[in-house]
Enzyme design. Structure first.
Site, PDB file in Angstrom:
ATOM      1  N   SER A 159      31.974  -5.037  46.632  1.00 37.63           N
ATOM      2  CA  SER A 159      33.031  -5.449  47.778  1.00 37.63           C
ATOM      3  C   SER A 159      32.300  -6.025  48.866  1.00 37.63           C
ATOM      4  CB  SER A 159      33.515  -4.356  48.478  1.00 37.63           C
ATOM      5  OG  SER A 159      34.134  -4.651  49.411  1.00 37.63           O
ATOM      6  N   TYR A 209      32.904   3.566  52.925  1.00 38.57           N
ATOM      7  CA  TYR A 209      33.074   2.708  51.699  1.00 38.57           C
ATOM      8  C   TYR A 209      31.792   1.715  51.668  1.00 38.57           C
ATOM      9  CZ  TYR A 209      35.832  -0.904  49.229  1.00 38.57           C
ATOM     10  OH  TYR A 209      36.185  -1.919  48.245  1.00 38.57           O
TER      11      TYR A 209
HETATM   12  P1  NDP Z   1      43.846   0.398  43.847  1.00 40.35           P
HETATM   13  O1  NDP Z   1      43.980   1.282  44.915  1.00 40.35           O
HETATM   14  O2  NDP Z   1      45.024  -0.825  43.625  1.00 40.35           O
HETATM   15  O3  NDP Z   1      43.460   0.986  42.486  1.00 40.35           O
HETATM   16  C1  NDP Z   1      42.460   1.697  42.466  1.00 40.35           C
HETATM   17  C2  NDP Z   1      42.376   2.332  41.050  1.00 40.35           C
HETATM   18  O4  NDP Z   1      41.419   3.197  41.190  1.00 40.35           O
HETATM   19  C3  NDP Z   1      43.544   2.954  40.311  1.00 40.35           C
HETATM   20  O5  NDP Z   1      43.795   3.030  39.143  1.00 40.35           O
HETATM   21  C4  NDP Z   1      43.149   4.587  40.746  1.00 40.35           C
HETATM   22  O6  NDP Z   1      43.636   5.507  39.931  1.00 40.35           O
HETATM   23  C5  NDP Z   1      41.758   4.601  40.413  1.00 40.35           C
HETATM   24  N1  NDP Z   1      40.913   5.857  41.107  1.00 40.35           N
HETATM   25  C6  NDP Z   1      41.127   6.027  42.512  1.00 40.35           C
HETATM   26  N2  NDP Z   1      40.440   7.327  42.572  1.00 40.35           N
HETATM   27  C7  NDP Z   1      40.288   7.699  41.148  1.00 40.35           C
HETATM   28  C8  NDP Z   1      39.531   8.921  40.612  1.00 40.35           C
HETATM   29  N3  NDP Z   1      39.192  10.107  41.503  1.00 40.35           N
HETATM   30  N4  NDP Z   1      39.475   8.918  39.386  1.00 40.35           N
HETATM   31  C9  NDP Z   1      40.028   8.070  38.526  1.00 40.35           C
HETATM   32  N5  NDP Z   1      40.586   6.995  39.058  1.00 40.35           N
HETATM   33  C10 NDP Z   1      40.639   6.923  40.303  1.00 40.35           C
HETATM   34  O7  NDP Z   1      42.560  -0.685  44.066  1.00 40.35           O
HETATM   35  P2  NDP Z   1      42.048  -2.132  43.760  1.00 40.35           P
HETATM   36  O8  NDP Z   1      42.599  -2.458  42.408  1.00 40.35           O
HETATM   37  O9  NDP Z   1      42.308  -2.965  44.859  1.00 40.35           O
HETATM   38  O10 NDP Z   1      40.593  -1.626  43.505  1.00 40.35           O
HETATM   39  C11 NDP Z   1      39.738  -1.878  42.339  1.00 40.35           C
HETATM   40  C12 NDP Z   1      38.373  -2.106  42.746  1.00 40.35           C
HETATM   41  O11 NDP Z   1      38.139  -3.261  43.474  1.00 40.35           O
HETATM   42  C13 NDP Z   1      37.495  -0.843  43.777  1.00 40.35           C
HETATM   43  O12 NDP Z   1      36.358  -0.456  43.266  1.00 40.35           O
HETATM   44  C14 NDP Z   1      37.778  -1.658  45.058  1.00 40.35           C
HETATM   45  O13 NDP Z   1      36.843  -0.924  45.791  1.00 40.35           O
HETATM   46  C15 NDP Z   1      37.330  -3.046  44.684  1.00 40.35           C
HETATM   47  N6  NDP Z   1      37.611  -4.127  45.675  1.00 40.35           N
HETATM   48  C16 NDP Z   1      39.194  -4.500  45.735  1.00 40.35           C
HETATM   49  C17 NDP Z   1      39.337  -5.301  46.903  1.00 40.35           C
HETATM   50  C18 NDP Z   1      40.611  -5.665  47.001  1.00 40.35           C
HETATM   51  O14 NDP Z   1      40.825  -6.386  48.000  1.00 40.35           O
HETATM   52  N7  NDP Z   1      41.888  -5.055  46.499  1.00 40.35           N
HETATM   53  C19 NDP Z   1      38.309  -6.147  47.593  1.00 40.35           C
HETATM   54  C20 NDP Z   1      37.132  -5.653  47.218  1.00 40.35           C
HETATM   55  C21 NDP Z   1      36.594  -4.962  46.200  1.00 40.35           C
HETATM   56  P3  NDP Z   1      45.196   6.286  40.210  1.00 40.35           P
HETATM   57  O15 NDP Z   1      46.239   5.383  39.917  1.00 40.35           O
HETATM   58  O16 NDP Z   1      44.897   7.495  39.400  1.00 40.35           O
HETATM   59  O17 NDP Z   1      45.176   6.569  41.824  1.00 40.35           O
END
Ligand code: NDP
Length: 242
Positions: A146, A159
């Site tokens: 990020s 974060y």
């Molecule tokens: P979402 O919140 O839409 O999705 C997050 C995903 O992570 C979900 O599938 C969730 O599963 C899973 N997850 C969270 N906690 C756990 C856990 N304890 N065990 C297993 N799975 C888990 O976020 P994004 O798609 O936006 O994020 C994906 C990545 O991209 C992250 O690493 C985020 O930091 C990074 N990112 C995103 C940005 C953005 O603008 N969206 C910008 C920069 C980085 P569940 O359905 O079970 O909750």
């Protein structure tokens, strides 16, 4: 004549595959012919993505796993070895935002959770899956960072620290595998239309943001056997590569 699928026959594990960026990456990999191991916390959400993959003509194995469960992460390597003997692609995508508040207001539990999911779980994934990536003819590891890793904005402490640590972790790993066929890189997606982004910036017009589907091609490129990049951080907002 149609072009050959870019990930035909590759075995790819994607964490956080239930929604957002992870789901889009899983679907893009399936379209390119990979077999998916979808990792997520809820079976129902994984099944929905599985249905979408089947509709594309692909197939997936579902693995219900909370990344806070350290023993279950450690068991992944032996489990995958028993069935497939190797892993071609690892995508460490799952992440949580955690509290946006002054450091002094962050609870110890919240701090631990963010560091566990965003950083320690990815180290444990590398630890248990590295031997399997090395058994592939072209093991590929891709992790999701990020802009917060370097911006160090006020109130984003847990974060930011977790993502800065993740970058150090993955670049270190890349150096350790330099003389093997394994390649490890990071992607900073930039602002992307997902639940996490909406939580971080609730007033924002989501329609102005790029979709998870639009960034999936970079994940495909870094997963291909032809990829030679290693230890790099691809910033999809600026186009910079560090
Ligand atoms: P979402 O919140 O839409 O999705 C997050 C995903 O992570 C979900 O599938 C969730 O599963 C899973 N997850 C969270 N906690 C756990 C856990 N304890 N065990 C297993 N799975 C888990 O976020 P994004 O798609 O936006 O994020 C994906 C990545 O991209 C992250 O690493 C985020 O930091 C990074 N990112 C995103 C940005 C953005 O603008 N969206 C910008 C920069 C980085 P569940 O359905 O079970 O909750």
């Amino acid at each position: 004549m149609s072009s050959p699928l870019r990930l035909a026959g590759r075995l790819a594990l994607v964490t956080g595959a239930t929604r957002g960026i992870g789901r889009a990456v899983a679907l893009a990999y399936a379209k390119e012919g990979a077999h998916l191991i979808l990792v997520g916390r809820t079976a129902g959400a994984l099944e929905e993505v599985d249905d979408e993959i089947r509709a594309l003509g692909g197939n997936a194995t579902l693995l219900t796993l909370d990344l806070k469960n350290r023993d279950k992460i450690d068991a992944l390597g032996p489990t995958i070895y028993q069935r497939w003997e190797k892993l071609d692609i690892l995508v460490g995508n799952a992440g949580i935002l955690g509290p946006l508040s002054p450091l002094g207001h962050v609870t110890a539990d919240a701090w631990d959770e963010v560091l566990n999911v965003n950083l320690t779980a990815n180290w444990r994934l590398i630890r248990t899956l590295d031997p399997l990536l090395r058994r592939s003819d072209a093991g590929r590891a891709i992790f999701v960072s990020s802009g917060a890793a370097v911006s160090r904005a006020a109130y984003w402490g847990p974060y930011s620290v977790s993502k800065a640590g993740l970058e150090a972790l993955v670049v270190t790993y890349a150096r350790e595998v330099e003389n093997t066929p394994v390649r490890a890189n990071l992607i900073n997606p930039g602002p992307t239309r997902t639940n996490m982004r909406a939580k971080a910036f609730p007033g924002e017009n989501a329609a102005s943001l790029k979709t998870p589907e639009s960034i999936a091609p970079t994940f495909v490129k870094l997963a291909e056997a032809a990829c030679t990049d290693n230890g790099k951080i691809f910033d999809l907002k600026t186009g910079d590569v560090r």
